[in-house]
Scaffold this motif. Structure first.
Motif, mmCIF file in Angstrom:
data_model
loop_
_atom_site.group_PDB
_atom_site.id
_atom_site.type_symbol
_atom_site.label_atom_id
_atom_site.label_comp_id
_atom_site.label_asym_id
_atom_site.label_seq_id
_atom_site.Cartn_x
_atom_site.Cartn_y
_atom_site.Cartn_z
ATOM 1 N N ASP A 185 0.939 -1.249 -0.130
ATOM 2 C CA ASP A 185 -0.015 -0.062 -0.031
ATOM 3 C C ASP A 185 0.908 1.189 -0.033
ATOM 4 O OD1 ASP A 185 -2.339 -1.439 -0.071
ATOM 5 O OD2 ASP A 185 -2.600 -1.436 2.269
ATOM 6 N N ARG A 186 2.036 1.109 0.637
ATOM 7 C CA ARG A 186 2.928 2.326 0.719
ATOM 8 C C ARG A 186 3.807 2.434 -0.435
ATOM 9 N NH1 ARG A 186 6.247 1.503 4.549
ATOM 10 N NH2 ARG A 186 5.462 -0.536 5.292
ATOM 11 N N HIS A 187 4.036 1.650 -1.141
ATOM 12 C CA HIS A 187 5.001 1.166 -2.053
ATOM 13 C C HIS A 187 4.372 0.456 -3.143
ATOM 14 C CE1 HIS A 187 8.034 3.012 0.461
ATOM 15 N NE2 HIS A 187 8.078 1.992 1.243
ATOM 16 N N PRO A 188 3.554 0.980 -3.800
ATOM 17 C CA PRO A 188 2.623 0.071 -4.845
ATOM 18 C C PRO A 188 3.669 -0.634 -6.133
ATOM 19 C CG PRO A 188 1.618 2.171 -4.643
ATOM 20 C CD PRO A 188 2.774 2.186 -3.861
ATOM 21 N N VAL A 189 3.289 -1.812 -6.576
ATOM 22 C CA VAL A 189 3.684 -2.393 -7.520
ATOM 23 C C VAL A 189 3.867 -1.407 -8.945
ATOM 24 C CG1 VAL A 189 3.593 -4.582 -9.104
ATOM 25 C CG2 VAL A 189 3.385 -4.795 -6.595
ATOM 26 N N GLU A 190 4.868 -1.302 -9.556
ATOM 27 C CA GLU A 190 4.960 -0.837 -10.821
ATOM 28 C C GLU A 190 5.951 -1.395 -11.770
ATOM 29 O OE1 GLU A 190 5.969 3.355 -10.720
ATOM 30 O OE2 GLU A 190 6.830 3.311 -8.855
ATOM 31 N N SER A 191 5.714 -1.301 -12.876
ATOM 32 C CA SER A 191 6.792 -2.022 -13.928
ATOM 33 C C SER A 191 8.015 -1.103 -14.012
ATOM 34 C CB SER A 191 6.162 -2.440 -14.895
ATOM 35 O OG SER A 191 5.234 -3.428 -14.869
ATOM 36 N N ILE A 192 9.101 -1.728 -13.766
ATOM 37 C CA ILE A 192 10.178 -0.736 -13.788
ATOM 38 C C ILE A 192 11.246 -1.275 -15.190
ATOM 39 C CG2 ILE A 192 10.271 0.246 -11.746
ATOM 40 C CD1 ILE A 192 12.431 -1.635 -10.779
ATOM 41 N N THR A 193 10.984 -2.632 -15.487
ATOM 42 C CA THR A 193 11.441 -3.080 -16.837
ATOM 43 C C THR A 193 10.429 -4.070 -17.285
ATOM 44 O OG1 THR A 193 12.320 -5.450 -15.732
ATOM 45 C CG2 THR A 193 13.595 -3.528 -15.371
ATOM 46 N N PRO A 194 10.675 -4.403 -18.623
ATOM 47 C CA PRO A 194 9.523 -5.291 -19.195
ATOM 48 C C PRO A 194 9.274 -6.547 -18.543
ATOM 49 C CG PRO A 194 11.134 -4.399 -20.865
ATOM 50 C CD PRO A 194 11.637 -4.148 -19.507
ATOM 51 N N TYR A 195 10.197 -6.931 -17.546
ATOM 52 C CA TYR A 195 10.261 -8.379 -16.846
ATOM 53 C C TYR A 195 9.453 -8.170 -15.520
ATOM 54 C CZ TYR A 195 13.031 -9.608 -20.563
ATOM 55 O OH TYR A 195 13.713 -9.630 -22.017
ATOM 56 N N THR A 196 9.152 -6.844 -14.941
ATOM 57 C CA THR A 196 8.659 -6.868 -13.491
ATOM 58 C C THR A 196 7.425 -7.382 -13.474
ATOM 59 O OG1 THR A 196 9.927 -4.480 -13.518
ATOM 60 C CG2 THR A 196 8.247 -4.896 -11.854
ATOM 61 N N TYR A 237 14.435 -5.938 -11.714
ATOM 62 C CA TYR A 237 14.996 -4.695 -11.383
ATOM 63 C C TYR A 237 15.944 -4.002 -12.436
ATOM 64 C CZ TYR A 237 17.221 -1.345 -8.335
ATOM 65 O OH TYR A 237 17.789 0.047 -7.944
ATOM 66 N N ALA A 238 16.768 -4.737 -12.625
ATOM 67 C CA ALA A 238 17.809 -4.096 -13.877
ATOM 68 C C ALA A 238 17.998 -5.290 -15.009
ATOM 69 C CB ALA A 238 19.097 -3.945 -13.039
ATOM 70 N N LEU A 239 17.927 -4.457 -15.983
ATOM 71 C CA LEU A 239 18.006 -5.339 -17.355
ATOM 72 C C LEU A 239 19.501 -5.787 -17.505
ATOM 73 C CD1 LEU A 239 16.228 -3.162 -20.045
ATOM 74 C CD2 LEU A 239 15.307 -5.139 -19.003
ATOM 75 N N GLY A 240 19.837 -7.156 -17.777
ATOM 76 C CA GLY A 240 20.970 -7.714 -17.871
ATOM 77 C C GLY A 240 21.659 -8.452 -16.537
ATOM 78 N N THR A 241 20.757 -8.215 -15.407
ATOM 79 C CA THR A 241 21.100 -8.739 -14.213
ATOM 80 C C THR A 241 20.107 -9.947 -13.717
ATOM 81 O OG1 THR A 241 22.331 -6.842 -13.737
ATOM 82 C CG2 THR A 241 21.835 -8.225 -11.821
ATOM 83 N N VAL A 242 20.740 -10.953 -13.108
ATOM 84 C CA VAL A 242 19.806 -12.027 -12.303
ATOM 85 C C VAL A 242 20.342 -12.013 -11.069
ATOM 86 C CG1 VAL A 242 19.150 -13.096 -14.418
ATOM 87 C CG2 VAL A 242 21.250 -13.779 -13.362
ATOM 88 N N PRO A 286 25.752 -10.930 -14.246
ATOM 89 C CA PRO A 286 25.097 -10.634 -15.240
ATOM 90 C C PRO A 286 24.303 -11.794 -15.784
ATOM 91 C CG PRO A 286 27.475 -10.279 -15.243
ATOM 92 C CD PRO A 286 27.103 -11.122 -14.233
ATOM 93 N N SER A 287 23.138 -11.661 -16.678
ATOM 94 C CA SER A 287 22.036 -12.375 -17.165
ATOM 95 C C SER A 287 22.876 -13.481 -18.074
ATOM 96 C CB SER A 287 20.944 -11.784 -17.720
ATOM 97 O OG SER A 287 21.701 -10.857 -18.701
ATOM 98 N N HIS A 288 23.890 -13.206 -18.887
ATOM 99 C CA HIS A 288 24.608 -14.049 -19.625
ATOM 100 C C HIS A 288 25.338 -15.090 -18.979
ATOM 101 C CE1 HIS A 288 27.882 -11.202 -19.312
ATOM 102 N NE2 HIS A 288 28.691 -12.062 -19.585
ATOM 103 N N GLN A 289 25.407 -14.880 -17.636
ATOM 104 C CA GLN A 289 26.327 -15.768 -16.672
ATOM 105 C C GLN A 289 25.289 -16.529 -15.784
ATOM 106 O OE1 GLN A 289 29.442 -13.937 -14.854
ATOM 107 N NE2 GLN A 289 30.494 -13.176 -16.440
#
Length: 237
Positions: free
Chosen positions: A144-155, A181-186, A206-209
């Motif tokens: 309620d205080r920090h609503p969900v919102e898409s910050i990358t296409p995968y959020t 949260y960050a593109l290119g990172t898992v 990094p996502s490729h690793q």
């Protein structure tokens, strides 16, 4: 400092003459310093003896806090070097996500906090792991205080979807987040609980690793377990 140490060694306090003898200070110098320390709140004089004041107690608590932080930072650095990935430590405190410490290297940099971790807990493994340790009411209050919102296409797209994910999460398994949260990172996070406190350790690659992620987090989990069993670690910071 010698006067403070001398006072601290007497549970019921000590008079100025005794403190001067114990510290090897001339009595006039001891009197002057004792008055200064009393004026600043480090000492308190009652019934002719000096005892520690509130400022000295705060100083001691601050030193203990710094000592615990140093232990945490040293442990993170050891795991960072052993596993070869950035290591994060966070707690859920006073209704907010608190990223306490991060250890990385130029060759293996941490995720850039481009969006406030406290406000985007739904999008990263650290936040999801902490929220998974809360009860349903506390989770809903947080969202309620920090609503969900898409910050990358995968959020994750909305609150109900996130809450369902949290309800069905395996408590013994790491929370894995892929580019939410960050593109290119898992990232992966493991829960750590002590009483009513919720905490987490996390890593990122990094996502490729991505093939490195689960073996690394399994090793981290083993290292954390060994440290807790040695009683060398505290999350009460």
């Amino acid at each position: 400092m010698r006067l403070l140490e001398a006072v601290a060694s007497h549970a019921d306090g000590a008079p100025a003459k005794q403190l001067a003898r114990e510290t090897g200070l001339p009595l006039p110098t001891a009197y002057h310093l004792l008055r200064t320390l009393t004026h600043e709140g480090y000492l308190w004089r009652e019934n002719g003896v000096f005892v520690l004041g509130d400022a000295a107690e705060r100083l001691a608590r601050g030193g203990a806090l710094q000592n615990r932080r140093s232990k945490i930072e040293n442990s993170l650095a050891q795991w960072r070097d052993a596993i070869g990935v950035p290591v994060y430590f966070a707690v859920y405190r006073d209704g907010e996500i608190d990223l306490v410490a991060v250890s990385d290297t130029p060759a293996a940099p941490a995720v850039d906090e481009w969006a406030d971790f406290r406000e985007t807990g739904h999008a990263h493994a650290i936040g999801q792991c902490l929220l998974s340790q809360l009860d349903e009411g506390a989770r809903r209050d947080h969202l309620d205080r920090h609503p969900v919102e898409s910050i990358t296409p995968y959020t994750v797209r909305d609150g109900p979807t996130l809450l369902e994910r949290l309800r069905t999460a395996e408590r013994t398994q790491p929370v894995v987040e892929r580019q939410e949260y960050a593109l290119g990172t898992v990232c992966a996070a493991i829960p750590i609980t002590a009483g009513s406190a919720a905490a987490t350790m996390a890593i990122s690659v990094p996502s490729h690793q991505e093939q490195r992620l689960l073996p690394a987090v399994d090793r981290l989990r083993g290292e954390v377990g060994k440290l807790f069993s040695s009683l060398a670690f505290s999350i009460s910071i």
